[in-house]
Design an enzyme around this catalytic site. Structure first.
Site, PDB file in Angstrom:
ATOM      1  N   PHE A  82      -0.545  -0.133 -42.038  1.00 14.80           N
ATOM      2  CA  PHE A  82      -0.619  -1.572 -41.113  1.00 14.80           C
ATOM      3  C   PHE A  82      -1.778  -2.133 -40.873  1.00 14.80           C
ATOM      4  O   PHE A  82      -2.799  -1.465 -40.463  1.00 14.80           O
ATOM      5  CB  PHE A  82       0.095  -0.995 -39.812  1.00 14.80           C
ATOM      6  CG  PHE A  82       0.356  -2.313 -38.895  1.00 14.80           C
ATOM      7  CD1 PHE A  82       1.389  -2.954 -38.948  1.00 14.80           C
ATOM      8  CD2 PHE A  82      -0.676  -2.929 -37.936  1.00 14.80           C
ATOM      9  CE1 PHE A  82       1.536  -4.207 -38.284  1.00 14.80           C
ATOM     10  CE2 PHE A  82      -0.560  -4.010 -37.386  1.00 14.80           C
ATOM     11  CZ  PHE A  82       0.719  -4.561 -37.602  1.00 14.80           C
ATOM     12  N   ASP A 128      -9.671   0.907 -42.902  1.00 12.84           N
ATOM     13  CA  ASP A 128      -9.446   0.128 -41.629  1.00 12.84           C
ATOM     14  C   ASP A 128      -9.383   1.340 -40.341  1.00 12.84           C
ATOM     15  O   ASP A 128      -8.573   1.953 -40.268  1.00 12.84           O
ATOM     16  CB  ASP A 128      -8.093  -0.322 -41.951  1.00 12.84           C
ATOM     17  CG  ASP A 128      -7.507  -0.890 -40.542  1.00 12.84           C
ATOM     18  OD1 ASP A 128      -7.926  -0.670 -39.472  1.00 12.84           O
ATOM     19  OD2 ASP A 128      -6.269  -1.565 -40.770  1.00 12.84           O
ATOM     20  N   LYS A 154      -9.309  -2.736 -31.669  1.00  9.29           N
ATOM     21  CA  LYS A 154      -8.767  -2.242 -30.309  1.00  9.29           C
ATOM     22  C   LYS A 154      -9.635  -1.595 -29.395  1.00  9.29           C
ATOM     23  O   LYS A 154      -9.929  -2.153 -28.211  1.00  9.29           O
ATOM     24  CB  LYS A 154      -7.805  -0.958 -31.108  1.00  9.29           C
ATOM     25  CG  LYS A 154      -6.521  -1.699 -31.665  1.00  9.29           C
ATOM     26  CD  LYS A 154      -5.509  -0.466 -32.082  1.00  9.29           C
ATOM     27  CE  LYS A 154      -4.152  -0.936 -32.654  1.00  9.29           C
ATOM     28  NZ  LYS A 154      -3.532  -1.611 -31.866  1.00  9.29           N
TER      29      LYS A 154
HETATM   30  C1  LIG Z   1      -4.789   0.131 -38.214  1.00  8.84           C
HETATM   31  C2  LIG Z   1      -4.603  -1.192 -37.612  1.00  8.84           C
HETATM   32  N1  LIG Z   1      -5.013  -2.457 -38.477  1.00  8.84           N
HETATM   33  C3  LIG Z   1      -4.982  -3.608 -37.956  1.00  8.84           C
HETATM   34  C4  LIG Z   1      -4.257  -3.834 -36.630  1.00  8.84           C
HETATM   35  C5  LIG Z   1      -4.097  -5.243 -36.336  1.00  8.84           C
HETATM   36  O1  LIG Z   1      -4.732  -5.373 -35.319  1.00  8.84           O
HETATM   37  P1  LIG Z   1      -4.379  -6.558 -34.250  1.00  8.84           P
HETATM   38  O2  LIG Z   1      -3.282  -6.380 -33.537  1.00  8.84           O
HETATM   39  O3  LIG Z   1      -5.802  -6.504 -33.115  1.00  8.84           O
HETATM   40  O4  LIG Z   1      -4.684  -7.831 -34.912  1.00  8.84           O
HETATM   41  C6  LIG Z   1      -3.372  -2.776 -36.061  1.00  8.84           C
HETATM   42  C7  LIG Z   1      -2.896  -2.832 -34.719  1.00  8.84           C
HETATM   43  O5  LIG Z   1      -2.045  -2.020 -34.255  1.00  8.84           O
HETATM   44  C8  LIG Z   1      -3.812  -1.286 -36.688  1.00  8.84           C
HETATM   45  O6  LIG Z   1      -3.281  -0.372 -36.053  1.00  8.84           O
END
Ligand SMILES: Cc1ncc(COP(=O)(O)O)c(C=O)c1O
Length: 395
Positions: free
Chosen positions: A135, A220, A249
């Site tokens: 994700f 990420d 986050k």
């Molecule tokens: C690993 C990862 N990358 C990207 C995101 C996206 O982040 P945002 O919701 O702040 O755009 C998330 C959100 O859950 C995530 O867990």
């Protein structure tokens, strides 16, 4: 349904299945609804509220900054963003930062950075290899990066340049690597995909492959970073260093922030090639600085590791008791419990009724991601409620 919930139904696009609770206040690991009911919060703002709700150090920093300077443009220098940048760089293996406003935006920027690197160093290579069940966010490009059909199919055709391959397979990455590949992008452990752990040696072999081929490794760490998995960054536990890392986050205790970090050699943006109106905003950065400083100075990652072990061992005891629990897995305070049946939603509801907020990460799995400052007494309380809820669903 309360008045607020009726108004939400009237005015909002229905993008999220909300739990029928209207939260009005939070303190530490607890939140209260508009009827004054108290809940133990194991959702933690989706792994955002690292220091718990309304931590005094963060509240003070934000209030002070709001009274001093709320916003200027990035045409000018401001102090909180420089302070936060220094703290991030001095405590990670990366050298340079860029501030944006969300995780998705950080990943989008990381891919832009990798494409610039591809233009400079790899004859225009632009493709990014990502993993199934990953994700990476909700913009069109990050939906293409996210290897899950349910996020992609509603929006096809998607932007080109993303190759989704089997997770935990170095062979799949090798097979997908072409002259057009500029980077591999992975979560060190997958959060939204169901808390999926990397196999022994997987990340190290991806690192070695990227080195061999001269491609960038983007990690990420939006969900895994900032102490969540028991070290400040998850990469530390797998003996790899990324060329580019993204954070969001847990960094600013709930104020919207996203960060791209890069090694010097991968930091190839020049003025005008990327930007953001709000990114690096003084209030957000003051919150980020206060949060990160507290995490580092108080070894909050260590608490996440200890409490994560304590939680996992309690969940393991429940697994021994209830045969329909098939797995307990995770690192630090990012933990999942999986079931042989799709009972996660009924457990979320049963726990809610008993005062515990939980997240259903899959129809047959719960995810636990409480604030990193949680105590063993609060873990015990949650385990006790979960035990009762599990007894209620029967074998
Ligand atoms: C690993 C990862 N990358 C990207 C995101 C996206 O982040 P945002 O919701 O702040 O755009 C998330 C959100 O859950 C995530 O867990």
């Amino acid at each position: 349904m309360s008045e607020w919930q009726e108004l939400e139904q009237k005015y909002f696009m229905p993008t999220v299945e909300r739990t029928p609770v209207t939260l009005v206040r939070g303190q530490g690991v607890r939140v209260w609804d508009d009827d004054g009911r108290e809940y133990l919060d194991f959702v933690g703002g989706w792994a955002v509220d690292s220091l718990g709700h309304c931590h005094p150090v963060v509240a003070e920093a934000v209030m002070e900054q709001v009274k001093t300077l709320i916003h200027t443009s990035n045409q000018f220098y401001t102090i909180p963003q420089v302070q936060l940048a220094e703290l991030l760089v001095e405590n990670s293996c990366l050298d340079k930062v860029f501030f944006g406003n969300s995780g998705t935006e950080a990943n989008e920027g990381a891919v832009k950075l990798a494409r610039r690197y591809g233009k400079h160093h790899l004859n225009g290579a632009y493709e990014v290899i990502t993993a199934n069940a990953s994700f990476h966010g909700r913009t069109l490009a990050m939906v293409a990066a996210t290897g899950q059909a349910k996020f992609q199919e509603p929006y096809a055709p998607l932007p080109v340049g993303f190759i989704n391959v089997e997770y935990n397979s170095i062979e799949a990455i090798k097979a997908a690597t072409t002259s057009q590949t500029c980077a591999v992008m992975l979560e060190p452990l997958q959060g939204e995909g169901g808390v999926n752990l990397p196999d022994e040696g997987y990340l190290a072999s991806v690192r070695a492959w990227c080195d061999q081929k001269g491609r960038l490794l983007i990690l990420d760490e939006i969900q895994t970073g900032l102490g969540r998995t028991g070290t400040l960054f998850a990469y530390e536990q797998y003996d790899v260093e990324p060329d580019i890392m993204t954070l969001a986050k847990g960094l600013a205790s709930g104020l919207p922030i996203g960060v791209i970090l890069a090694k010097d050699r991968a930091s190839v943006f020049t003025p005008g090639e990327h930007g953001s109106t709000f990114g690096g905003n003084p209030v957000t950065c003051a919150a980020g600085y206060a949060t990160l400083k507290f995490i580092i100075e108080n070894d909050i990652a260590g608490n996440a590791r200890r409490m994560g072990e304590y939680l996992a061992s309690g969940l393991g005891t429940l697994k021994d008791k209830f045969p329909f629990i098939t797995d307990v897995r995770g690192r630090g305070l990012l933990v999942a419990m999986e079931f042989s049946r799709d009972i996660a939603q009924s457990l979320v509801t049963a726990c809610l009724d008993r005062g515990l907020l939980l997240n259903r990460v899959k129809p047959n799995a719960l995810r636990f991601m409480p604030p990193l400052v949680i105590s063993d007494g609060e873990v015990d309380e949650a385990l006790d409620i979960l035990d009762k809820a599990l007894s209620g669903v029967g074998n």
